[in-house]
Enzyme design. Structure first.
Site, short mmCIF file in Angstrom:
data_model
loop_
_atom_site.label_atom_id
_atom_site.label_comp_id
_atom_site.label_asym_id
_atom_site.label_seq_id
_atom_site.Cartn_x
_atom_site.Cartn_y
_atom_site.Cartn_z
N GLN A 97 -12.38 5.72 3.64
CA GLN A 97 -12.91 4.60 2.83
C GLN A 97 -13.58 5.17 1.57
OE1 GLN A 97 -14.73 1.24 4.91
NE2 GLN A 97 -14.45 2.39 6.81
N ASP A 170 3.81 10.17 0.99
CA ASP A 170 3.44 9.19 -0.04
C ASP A 170 2.81 9.96 -1.20
OD1 ASP A 170 0.67 8.18 2.09
OD2 ASP A 170 0.79 9.84 0.68
N LYS A 193 5.28 4.78 -1.12
CA LYS A 193 5.04 3.65 -0.20
C LYS A 193 3.89 2.81 -0.74
CE LYS A 193 1.28 5.13 2.67
NZ LYS A 193 0.69 5.74 3.84
N ARG A 195 0.80 -0.11 0.85
CA ARG A 195 0.25 -0.65 2.10
C ARG A 195 -0.40 -2.01 1.80
NH1 ARG A 195 -1.44 1.77 6.88
NH2 ARG A 195 -1.23 3.87 6.04
N ASP A 220 0.46 16.29 6.41
CA ASP A 220 -0.48 15.34 5.82
C ASP A 220 -1.82 15.48 6.51
OD1 ASP A 220 -0.15 11.82 4.88
OD2 ASP A 220 -1.38 13.45 4.13
N THR A 225 -2.48 4.53 12.43
CA THR A 225 -1.64 3.64 13.26
C THR A 225 -0.26 4.26 13.53
OG1 THR A 225 -0.59 2.64 11.32
CG2 THR A 225 -2.67 1.64 12.10
N GLY A 226 0.05 5.32 12.75
CA GLY A 226 1.37 5.94 12.90
C GLY A 226 2.44 5.27 12.05
N GLY A 227 2.06 4.16 11.41
CA GLY A 227 3.03 3.37 10.64
C GLY A 227 3.77 4.19 9.59
C1 R5P Z 1 -3.37 9.58 4.75
O1 R5P Z 1 -3.72 10.53 4.10
C2 R5P Z 1 -1.96 9.15 4.67
O2 R5P Z 1 -1.73 8.18 3.72
C3 R5P Z 1 -1.49 8.77 5.99
O3 R5P Z 1 -0.16 9.10 6.07
C4 R5P Z 1 -1.64 7.31 6.33
O4 R5P Z 1 -2.60 6.66 5.58
C5 R5P Z 1 -2.01 7.26 7.78
O5 R5P Z 1 -2.12 5.95 8.15
P1 R5P Z 1 -1.09 5.34 9.22
O6 R5P Z 1 -0.92 6.35 10.34
O7 R5P Z 1 -1.79 4.10 9.66
O8 R5P Z 1 0.19 5.08 8.52
#
Ligand code: R5P
Length: 298
Positions: A97, A170, A193, A195, A220, A225-227
């Site tokens: 955040q 991303d 990407k 969000r 990364d 959430t793994g999305g």
């Molecule tokens: C964080 O640094 C990256 O953007 C992540 O790949 C992403 O934000 C992780 O979020 P989620 O697992 O929910 O896609």
């Protein structure tokens, strides 16, 4: 290091043990419990006079209580005579955040940084913080380490350069991914990407580069959430990729591991910056120990 002691918070004792093993710094006896009204009760059973004290506390899971616990441990350590207090925070809660997106939101990471800096902690050791913005919020000394060398060491020499490419999941991951691909001597392809702020849903825009017939690896900082990586794995396979391996320093939502077996991700490598309960361990998931890297960073 002479005249030093590790004090482990309750978030990740196994990592504290690994850091102690590689650094040869002993772990002090500490008791962390709750009063009946849930307030945290701390007792450090050590004389820390003139010692450099390393507090190890990943602030995830029970984020808020681990942050308070860290602040109380720092105060107790000071009162036990600690000369210098260094907080090793493998995962910094609220660090994602790092921006205010909508009017009415707090700049949460800054609130937490200021709170931590108001404690008896003199210096911070952090691992793969989400963005440079957060690092700039600190006024006290910060050592920022990356888990990347742990992944590079694991894969070095195993990925045939003509059949592997590295992917940046991303734009935010580009800098890390570029370094990672350079370390492994692999070409880099880039996803873009966006969000949805409300639903958190990830939409991939396009993939710059060719993955047809290639194996793909990514690096990364965190998976929530793994999305991101689950969607990316689908698209990569649709575009002809053969294998997809994801390397990510922090798994911040343990339940997410349940999504991996059915996904198109072939293998996912994380580190032990955040303690993962065995009930969340699943096939395709591998955990690399970051204790040696942190011990070297000390
Ligand atoms: C964080 O640094 C990256 O953007 C992540 O790949 C992403 O934000 C992780 O979020 P989620 O697992 O929910 O896609």
């Amino acid at each position: 290091m002479k005249n030093a002691m590790i004090i482990s918070g309750s978030s990740n004792n196994s990592l504290a043990k690994s850091i102690s093993k590689y650094s040869k710094i002993p772990i002090g006896k500490t008791k962390v419990e709750n009063f009946p009204n849930k307030e945290i009760r701390i007792l450090i059973k050590e004389d820390l006079k003139e010692k450099n004290v390393f507090l190890v506390q990943a602030t995830n899971g029970r984020v808020n209580s681990y942050i308070i616990e860290l602040a109380l441990l720092a105060d107790a350590a000071k009162r036990c005579g600690a000369k210098k207090i260094i907080a090793i925070i493998p995962w910094l809660g609220y660090s994602p955040q790092d921006k205010v997106f909508r009017k009415g939101e707090p700049l949460s990471s800054k609130v937490i940084v200021k709170m931590l800096e108001s404690t008896q902690i003199d210096k911070f050791i952090l691992i793969d913080v989400h963005s440079k913005l957060v690092l700039k919020m600190f006024t006290k000394p910060v050592v920022h380490l990356s888990a990347m060398p742990v992944f590079v060491e694991h894969f070095k020499g195993k990925l045939e350069k003509t059949s592997w490419v590295s992917v940046a999941l991303d734009k935010g991951a580009r800098e890390r991914a570029k370094l990672f691909s350079k370390e492994l001597g692999l070409p880099l392809v880039q996803f873009d990407k966006e969000r949805d702020l409300k639903t958190g849903e990830v939409k991939f825009k396009k993939l710059e580069g060719n993955v047809k017939g290639k194996n793909v690896i990514s690096f990364d900082d965190f998976v929530s959430t793994g999305g991101t990586r689950i969607q990316a794995s689908k698209l990569l396979k649709q575009q002809g990729a053969k294998k997809y391996i994801d390397c990510v320093t922090h798994l911040i939502v343990p339940e997410t591991t349940r999504k991996f077996p059915a996904s198109k991700i072939d293998e996912i490598y994380i580190t032990n910056t955040i303690h993962l309960d065995t009930k969340f361990k699943t096939k395709k998931l591998h955990v690399l120990d970051i204790g040696k890297l942190i011990a070297r960073g000390i």
